[in-house]
Motif scaffolding. Structure first.
Motif, PDB file in Angstrom:
ATOM      1  N   UNK A  88       0.841  -1.136  -0.009  1.00 20.26           N
ATOM      2  CA  UNK A  88      -0.018  -0.014   0.053  1.00 20.26           C
ATOM      3  C   UNK A  88       1.186   1.328   0.011  1.00 20.26           C
ATOM      4  N   UNK A  89       2.108   1.177   0.783  1.00 21.96           N
ATOM      5  CA  UNK A  89       2.968   2.549   0.776  1.00 21.96           C
ATOM      6  C   UNK A  89       3.519   2.626  -0.787  1.00 21.96           C
ATOM      7  N   UNK A  94       4.201  10.744  -3.445  1.00 23.81           N
ATOM      8  CA  UNK A  94       5.343  11.189  -2.731  1.00 23.81           C
ATOM      9  C   UNK A  94       5.426  10.911  -1.172  1.00 23.81           C
ATOM     10  N   UNK A  95       6.105  11.853  -0.435  1.00 20.77           N
ATOM     11  CA  UNK A  95       6.147  11.648   0.900  1.00 20.77           C
ATOM     12  C   UNK A  95       4.876  12.302   1.494  1.00 20.77           C
ATOM     13  N   UNK A  96       4.811  11.777   2.969  1.00 20.53           N
ATOM     14  CA  UNK A  96       3.923  12.201   3.675  1.00 20.53           C
ATOM     15  C   UNK A  96       3.929  13.424   3.933  1.00 20.53           C
ATOM     16  N   UNK A  97       2.732  14.166   4.037  1.00 23.59           N
ATOM     17  CA  UNK A  97       2.779  15.761   4.484  1.00 23.59           C
ATOM     18  C   UNK A  97       3.255  15.920   5.938  1.00 23.59           C
TER      19      UNK A  97
END
Length: 310
Positions: A88-89, A94-97
């Motif tokens: 799922x990742x 992009x990266x996490x906010x």
């Protein structure tokens, strides 16, 4: 088959006659009677007693524990959850906010630290400029009130005392009469009347008509009513002599004796009387109490069954 009606076997509804096996037998009481009398006589099979459920293999039919699935693959649920999270990742673009800074907490009352904007002049607690306050003047001074109720005492009001003036009796009626006389004096002549007074749309007489009346209709001649029928004498009562009848009693005439013809009985080729097939036959039904006893007392609980009385 009997000549008339049905036999006893057809009435009961059984295909064969039941055997009479209880004639002459001794009565056996069902009270506290064992469920299986043969189990208490002669030699019996000893199974070794009942086994209770436990962690041992003694309470099962098999000598050793047999697996349901033999050779199945081992699955680790923790490892499966980790693989699912990794899959799922990978779907993230992009990266996490992450916010630039954390939330700012207010510091004391009247402080704008931690707010999006600064202060607003409209919310300022400063008071608006007011005009100079001018106190009102002092009240005027008066003399203390004079004692007395005012009825029968003079010089108790602020101003001068009112002079006494006479009040005539029925002054209003006298003034109205004088005004009426003055009005009659100013009126010249009687009331004005016009000769061309307009009349209403209909005449005052609702029965007035300019056209001549039609001739009077003559009523039709009345037919004379015939007098009612009256018998010459009162009616006679009927009796043994038949005096109240119009005609004398007729003489008795002998009726000839006629033998009725017998109807032919419908038979088949074998000269037997036709009988329709009988309807559904009933059978002896076991009572509800007997069924409840049979269901409540079975092979599993006959050792621990207790007698219940109502």
């Amino acid at each position: 088959m009997p000549a008339e009606g049905k036999s006893d076997m057809d009435r009961i509804g059984l295909f064969s006659e039941m055997g009479y096996v209880t004639i002459g037998d001794k009565y056996v009481s069902h009270y506290m009677r064992p469920f299986n009398e043969a189990a208490s006589k002669n030699r019996q099979m000893l199974p070794g007693g009942t086994k209770t459920l436990s962690a041992l293999q003694a309470g099962y039919f098999e000598p050793q524990f047999v697996r349901i699935f033999d050779g199945e693959a081992y699955s680790n649920p923790v490892q499966l959850r980790r693989r699912y999270r990794l899959a799922e990742s990978k779907k993230n673009l992009g990266k996490a906010f992450l916010p630039s800074n954390g939330d700012k907490l207010p510091c004391g009352l009247g402080s704008y630290y931690g707010t999006i904007g600064g202060s607003y002049a409209y919310f300022s607690p400063q008071l608006k400029a007011k005009e100079r306050y001018i106190p009102p003047g002092k009240n005027f001074y008066t003399n203390p009130g004079k004692k007395g109720t005012g009825y029968g005492y003079a010089n108790l009001t602020i101003g001068e005392q009112y002079p006494h003036e006479p009040d005539g009796y029925e002054e209003e009626r006298i003034n109205a009469k004088k005004a009426q006389e003055e009005h009659k004096r100013l009126v010249k002549g009687g009331p004005f009347k016009l000769n061309l007074y307009p009349q209403e749309y209909f005449d005052m007489n609702p029965y007035f008509n300019d056209k001549p009346l039609p001739p009077v209709k003559k009523p039709p001649p009345e037919k004379p009513i015939a007098p009612p029928f009256k018998p010459s004498s009162p009616a006679k009562k009927s009796g043994g002599m038949k005096g109240g009848t119009f005609d004398p009693y007729p003489s008795h005439s002998a009726d000839p004796y006629v033998i009725k013809k017998s109807k032919a009985v419908t038979t088949n080729k074998e000269r037997q009387i036709f009988h329709p097939p009988p309807g559904p036959k009933s059978r002896p039904v076991t009572s509800i109490i007997t069924l409840n006893v049979t269901r409540s007392l079975n092979v599993k609980n006959y050792k621990t069954a207790q007698l219940t009385s109502y």
